[in-house]
Scaffold this motif. Structure first.
Motif, PDB file in Angstrom:
ATOM      1  N   ARG A 253       0.825  -1.212   0.000  1.00 39.44           N
ATOM      2  CA  ARG A 253       0.000   0.000   0.000  1.00 39.44           C
ATOM      3  C   ARG A 253       0.861   1.266   0.000  1.00 39.44           C
ATOM      4  O   ARG A 253       0.520   2.256  -0.644  1.00 39.44           O
ATOM      5  CB  ARG A 253      -0.995  -0.054   1.162  1.00 39.44           C
ATOM      6  N   VAL A 254       1.989   1.224   0.711  1.00 38.13           N
ATOM      7  CA  VAL A 254       2.880   2.396   0.688  1.00 38.13           C
ATOM      8  C   VAL A 254       3.404   2.625  -0.739  1.00 38.13           C
ATOM      9  O   VAL A 254       3.420   3.747  -1.240  1.00 38.13           O
ATOM     10  CB  VAL A 254       4.070   2.207   1.663  1.00 38.13           C
ATOM     11  N   VAL A 255       3.805   1.552  -1.386  1.00 40.95           N
ATOM     12  CA  VAL A 255       4.341   1.675  -2.749  1.00 40.95           C
ATOM     13  C   VAL A 255       3.249   2.187  -3.691  1.00 40.95           C
ATOM     14  O   VAL A 255       3.472   3.084  -4.514  1.00 40.95           O
ATOM     15  CB  VAL A 255       4.905   0.326  -3.246  1.00 40.95           C
ATOM     16  N   ALA A 262       3.175   0.328  -8.842  1.00 30.59           N
ATOM     17  CA  ALA A 262       3.534  -0.698  -9.819  1.00 30.59           C
ATOM     18  C   ALA A 262       2.328  -1.507 -10.258  1.00 30.59           C
ATOM     19  O   ALA A 262       2.453  -2.444 -11.033  1.00 30.59           O
ATOM     20  CB  ALA A 262       4.587  -1.622  -9.211  1.00 30.59           C
ATOM     21  N   GLY A 263       1.161  -1.147  -9.727  1.00 28.15           N
ATOM     22  CA  GLY A 263      -0.030  -1.915 -10.072  1.00 28.15           C
ATOM     23  C   GLY A 263      -0.171  -3.180  -9.237  1.00 28.15           C
ATOM     24  O   GLY A 263      -0.803  -4.150  -9.665  1.00 28.15           O
ATOM     25  N   LEU A 273       7.130 -11.686  -5.916  1.00 28.57           N
ATOM     26  CA  LEU A 273       7.597 -11.307  -7.239  1.00 28.57           C
ATOM     27  C   LEU A 273       8.642 -12.360  -7.600  1.00 28.57           C
ATOM     28  O   LEU A 273       9.674 -12.465  -6.944  1.00 28.57           O
ATOM     29  CB  LEU A 273       8.217  -9.921  -7.154  1.00 28.57           C
ATOM     30  N   ILE A 274       8.328 -13.165  -8.592  1.00 28.82           N
ATOM     31  CA  ILE A 274       9.187 -14.309  -8.900  1.00 28.82           C
ATOM     32  C   ILE A 274       9.710 -14.145 -10.322  1.00 28.82           C
ATOM     33  O   ILE A 274       8.925 -13.938 -11.246  1.00 28.82           O
ATOM     34  CB  ILE A 274       8.401 -15.629  -8.803  1.00 28.82           C
ATOM     35  N   GLU A 275      11.020 -14.221 -10.466  1.00 32.15           N
ATOM     36  CA  GLU A 275      11.578 -14.103 -11.809  1.00 32.15           C
ATOM     37  C   GLU A 275      12.284 -15.398 -12.183  1.00 32.15           C
ATOM     38  O   GLU A 275      13.030 -15.962 -11.386  1.00 32.15           O
ATOM     39  CB  GLU A 275      12.552 -12.925 -11.874  1.00 32.15           C
ATOM     40  N   LEU A 276      12.011 -15.864 -13.386  1.00 35.62           N
ATOM     41  CA  LEU A 276      12.669 -17.068 -13.905  1.00 35.62           C
ATOM     42  C   LEU A 276      13.437 -16.648 -15.141  1.00 35.62           C
ATOM     43  O   LEU A 276      12.941 -15.855 -15.944  1.00 35.62           O
ATOM     44  CB  LEU A 276      11.623 -18.123 -14.284  1.00 35.62           C
ATOM     45  N   ASP A 277      14.655 -17.172 -15.296  1.00 37.79           N
ATOM     46  CA  ASP A 277      15.365 -16.856 -16.528  1.00 37.79           C
ATOM     47  C   ASP A 277      16.200 -18.031 -16.978  1.00 37.79           C
ATOM     48  O   ASP A 277      16.379 -18.997 -16.238  1.00 37.79           O
ATOM     49  CB  ASP A 277      16.192 -15.575 -16.390  1.00 37.79           C
ATOM     50  N   TRP A 315       9.177  -4.428 -11.097  1.00 35.96           N
ATOM     51  CA  TRP A 315      10.448  -4.349 -10.369  1.00 35.96           C
ATOM     52  C   TRP A 315      10.665  -2.986  -9.728  1.00 35.96           C
ATOM     53  O   TRP A 315      11.265  -2.870  -8.676  1.00 35.96           O
ATOM     54  CB  TRP A 315      11.620  -4.694 -11.293  1.00 35.96           C
ATOM     55  N   GLN A 316      10.211  -1.937 -10.424  1.00 39.40           N
ATOM     56  CA  GLN A 316      10.422  -0.599  -9.874  1.00 39.40           C
ATOM     57  C   GLN A 316       9.761  -0.469  -8.506  1.00 39.40           C
ATOM     58  O   GLN A 316      10.336   0.061  -7.562  1.00 39.40           O
ATOM     59  CB  GLN A 316       9.860   0.446 -10.843  1.00 39.40           C
ATOM     60  N   GLY A 317       8.555  -0.999  -8.381  1.00 37.58           N
ATOM     61  CA  GLY A 317       7.855  -0.949  -7.096  1.00 37.58           C
ATOM     62  C   GLY A 317       8.659  -1.628  -6.010  1.00 37.58           C
ATOM     63  O   GLY A 317       8.775  -1.133  -4.879  1.00 37.58           O
ATOM     64  N   ARG A 318       9.272  -2.738  -6.343  1.00 36.32           N
ATOM     65  CA  ARG A 318      10.067  -3.477  -5.361  1.00 36.32           C
ATOM     66  C   ARG A 318      11.339  -2.720  -5.006  1.00 36.32           C
ATOM     67  O   ARG A 318      11.696  -2.529  -3.857  1.00 36.32           O
ATOM     68  CB  ARG A 318      10.402  -4.875  -5.906  1.00 36.32           C
TER      69      ARG A 318
END
Lengths: 487, 385
Positions: A253-255, A262-263, A273-277, A315-318
């Motif tokens: 909520r703060v973000v 960031a939606g 937030l999970i990133e796979l590469d 990512w920006q939100g994080r």
């Protein structure tokens, strides 16, 4: 006198000695601590840096190396001593695309290095949230991490070699630029030494090929516990995500109220937030597994970013979450404990209880994949009652993490902030062994004195370096008022 | 014996002014320089799991636990310690870490020091010290785990270690590619493999003699191991088929490869920039020297020269990209130049005095040695000090 001599080396405008000018340097990224430096000097070249360090050695003056000052442990603060700022040393000295390595000066900012190598399909993997400002030299000092160190490892895994100037002024090469060396791993010992072993004049880093495919997933939950359980389930499944980040409802909520919105779903109690590469085929298969684990674990929604723009926004939100906390109150205290990953649900419940007990709002935004917590509290240091409650809550949270088998810091370093906890996790003998190592690099404890290991733990060392000599100096630069710690 | 017992044995040696030879299972005591010590401190009984939390992917064991025992314990939970040093798997984890021994998996999973999360050791004054911890990320205090790894027991005796484990991949397949063709063709294949988006778990090139010793025929070969989910492995095998004609092997071939040093008296490890090694690999694989087995990890830039012959020919073999130096029976470190590094893993006892100055002769290393083992009781001489 000292200022004049330093100005002869670096030029007048690169030495600051007025109290008003030095205000900027009296804290780092953790605003709870303030220490006023005596003066600050900013060498612009390697030669000037060497000359400055050698001058300080000749005079027996203690100093604190400083990069961008984005650290979160009070590690770059200088208590009435000299700050050696290295941000002007920002040359990318060489780039070897074929062998995927670069040699840079310590003041090079992470993001700039990344922009420089991106056209070649390469990246520099460590990505602290302050990557737009923090420097490689600072990364080396702190052994910096970031969200993607879950898969790619911390700074230590990406530095091949360094040229280092010891506090004595002697220059040594650590590691090897061409291969693997035998003998003691002095490179490994230096990385993460928090400025206590000297400073790097250049750093040769490993570059990583950009992955073929990157997919970013946002999973949201109506309970913190569910998100914590899902984190454990993903790790146990054997999938190694590039990043696995956790944000609780308060942080979301703060973000979302900030310019970094960031939606994220505002009504969620937690998001992952999970990133796979990696290779396209493998990532697609893992994506399905992760989606299934999230849904089985109670996720309300699992959304995959459709394009780079959406990915960047998530990512920006994080990455700007700490910045967004500025909306709540003027000061922010953040911890960095690491716990065994199976203890996540239990510790998050404990943190919740502690926050209620002390009537403080703890926001949790952290690297869940490796159990690296960042509980943080926005507060006003000007309110003594609130400050006291915040302080007590943080101490209890740290004690709970230590009791769970954790470490007091995963990536921010000990600095000033966590020195008081060192004796909770290390014996007197172990701390003395660390002092002995420091003593080899810096026998007089002149480089970043009074940090990391409590001075009374050092059997062979009980003095405050340089102070006696400083006090004898005929003409002090200016009368300095004392600055009490604001925590 | 317990940690306290080890500490007391060390203190006894300090009092008696004698040195201690530290040994795990004693399988590789001829590695490193000869040790001048009358007493052996065996960690053979210091074995067993202290704590294993599969959900955390961490394992704490006593330092005398063998790699094979670790493999057994973790396999029951579908996990593994991806550490496959050259040598027999009945070597101990303590010895592996003390010597920083790594194998083909290191190019993907890191060196031993990357898998060590924390340790307990006893220094040369008989003091018990703990460093690191049991969590996967940790910057609390100065990094003694890194410092101790690869110190050959000269800074302290490992008594207990916490390791980072990985889940076993769903699919784990190994292939062999024949490199018997002309040099140019071999270089082209290697370049194609190394620069492709393939991300094998391990990639190792063997000279014909090494291939023969591993039971892989009479030509130089490339061994390549893929792990991960089914789709990722299938895609990589498909990509490999584009550039070569791979034949699938059983994964146990890696055990045979790790034992290439078994009967050798000398093993020399050269390392250089990866592309430089790739450029010279074909020549090094084809220049067959009798009794010399060559084993190359191009991604790490490592060339291992293993000699089991009667004449110490390994010491004459040409270093990476350097002209042959056949005149010099023993090469000193500097002869290899700055384009590469050399590590002598194992040499005949009489050869050591001729190869290079001590590896811990710089003031920092000497200072650390003197701080941690002031009486030089721990493996005296093994690093040439």
């Amino acid at each position: 006198m000292v200022a004049e001599r330093l100005a002869e080396i670096v030029g007048d405008k690169h030495v600051l000695s007025r109290q008003s000018e030095l205000l900027v340097y009296n804290s780092d990224g953790l605003p709870g601590y303030r220490r006023q430096p005596r003066l600050a000097v900013f060498p612009g070249t390697r030669e000037e840096t060497i000359a400055v360090v050698r001058f300080l050695a000749d005079e027996g003056l203690p100093f604190v190396p400083r990069g961008a000052g984005t650290g979160l442990s009070g590690g770059a603060l200088a208590d009435d001593i000299v700050v050696v700022g290295l941000h002007r040393l920002k040359k990318i000295i060489s780039l070897d695309i074929e062998n995927r390595r670069a040699t840079v000066e310590p003041g090079v900012v992470n993001l700039r290095l990344n922009k420089h190598v991106a056209p070649h399909g390469l990246l520099y993997a460590p990505d602290p949230s302050s990557e737009a400002a923090c420097t490689i030299g600072g990364n080396v000092a702190e052994n910096a991490g970031g969200p993607h160190c879950l898969k790619y490892g911390v700074t230590l895994n990406h530095v091949l070699a360094m040229t280092v100037i010891l506090p004595s002024g002697e220059i040594v090469e650590l590691g090897s630029r061409v291969g693997e060396r035998d003998g003691y791993d002095l490179r490994g010992a230096f990385i993460g030494s928090e400025g206590c072993f000297g400073l790097a004049l250049d750093v040769t880093v490993k570059l990583t090929p950009k992955p073929q495919t990157v997919r970013t997933i946002l999973a949201d939950f109506t309970s913190v516990n569910q998100a914590a359980q899902v984190t454990s389930a993903i790790i146990a499944s054997g999938i190694v995500p590039a990043a696995l980040e956790f944000m609780d409802g308060a942080t979301i909520r703060v973000v979302e109220d900030s310019i970094y919105a960031a939606g994220y779903p505002r009504d969620a109690e937690a998001i992952l937030l999970i990133e796979l590469d990696g290779l396209e085929a493998g990532v697609t298969a893992d994506l399905e597994s992760v989606r299934r684990i999230c849904i089985d674990g109670g996720a309300r929604n699992v959304r995959v970013a459709r394009d780079d723009a959406e990915r960047m926004k998530l990512w920006q939100g994080r990455k700007k979450a700490f910045g967004a906390m500025g909306r709540l109150a003027p000061h922010l205290i953040v911890q960095d404990a690491v716990i065994p990953r199976t203890k996540l649900p239990q510790i998050l419940a404990t943190i919740h209880d502690i926050s209620e007990k002390y009537r403080v709002m703890v926001c949790n935004v952290f690297h869940a994949g490796d159990g690296n917590l960042h509980p943080n509290i926005a507060y006003s240091a000007d309110d003594p009652s609130e400050s006291e409650r915040v302080h007590k809550a943080m101490v209890e949270i740290m004690q709970a993490c230590i009791a769970a088998g954790g470490s007091i810091t995963g990536e921010h370093g000990v600095g000033l902030d966590k020195m008081g906890y060192m004796e909770s996790i290390f014996s007197e003998t172990s701390l003395n062994a660390m002092c002995e190592l420091r003593g080899v690099f810096d026998p007089q404890h002149r480089s970043n004195p009074g940090k990391v290991v409590p001075i009374h733990s050092c059997k062979e060392w009980h003095g405050v370096p340089g102070r006696a000599k400083r006090e004898q100096e005929a003409a002090p630069l200016e009368a300095e008022p004392s600055h009490p710690v604001a925590t | 014996m317990s940690t306290a017992g080890i500490a007391s044995a060390i203190r006894d040696c300090v009092a008696a002014k004698t040195g201690l030879r530290i040994a795990g299972r004693g399988t590789w005591l001829d590695a490193g320089r000869p040790v001048s010590a009358n007493t052996t401190l065996s960690l053979n009984d210091e074995r067993g799991v202290v704590s294993y939390v599969p959900g955390d992917l961490t394992l704490t064991v006593r330092a005398g636990t063998t790699l094979a025992e670790i493999t057994d314990v973790t396999a029951q939970r579908d996990q593994w310690l991806p550490l496959d040093p050259f040598g027999w798997p009945d070597g101990t984890i303590g010895a592996t870490l003390a010597t920083a021994s790594a194998g083909p998996l290191a190019s993907s999973f890191g060196l031993p020091r990357d898998l060590l999360l924390g340790l307990e050791f006893v220094n040369g004054r008989g003091e018990t010290i703990r460093a690191g911890g049991r969590v996967v990320k940790n910057v609390a205090g100065f990094d003694l785990s890194r410092l101790l790894t690869g110190s050959w027991g000269t800074l302290g005796v490992f008594t207990e270690v916490t390791l980072r484990l990985y889940a076993r991949p769903a699919v784990d397949r190994t292939f062999v590619v024949d490199l018997g063709g002309p040099e140019k063709q071999v270089t082209a294949i290697l370049r194609a493999i190394v620069t492709s988006p393939l991300s094998p778990y391990a990639l190792l090139l063997l000279s014909a003699s090494a291939a023969r010793a591993a039971g892989l025929g009479e030509s130089p070969v490339c061994l390549i191991r893929f792990g991960g989910n089914e789709a990722a492995v299938r895609a990589q095998v498909g990509a490999l088929l584009q550039v070569s004609r791979p034949v699938e092997l059983e994964t146990k071939i890696w055990l045979a490869v790790r034992q290439l040093d078994g009967d050798a008296h000398s093993t020399i490890r050269l390392s250089s920039l990866p592309q430089r090694v790739v450029a010279h690999s074909a020549r090094m694989l084809h220049d067959e020297v009798p009794f010399i087995r060559t084993c190359i990890d191009p991604r790490r830039g490592i060339v291992r020269i293993i000699d089991s012959g009667p004449h110490n020919t390994a010491l004459q073999a040409s270093p990476v990209g350097q002209p042959d130096q056949t005149d010099d029976r023993f090469l000193s470190r500097d002869d290899y130049g700055k384009s590469s590094e050399v590590i002598f893993e194992r040499l005949p006892a009489e050869a050591w005095s001729q190869v290079s100055p001590t590896v811990v002769s710089d003031p920092l290393s000497r200072g650390i040695r003197n701080a941690y083992d002031p009486h030089h009781v721990l493996n005296p001489g093994i690093l040439g000090d």
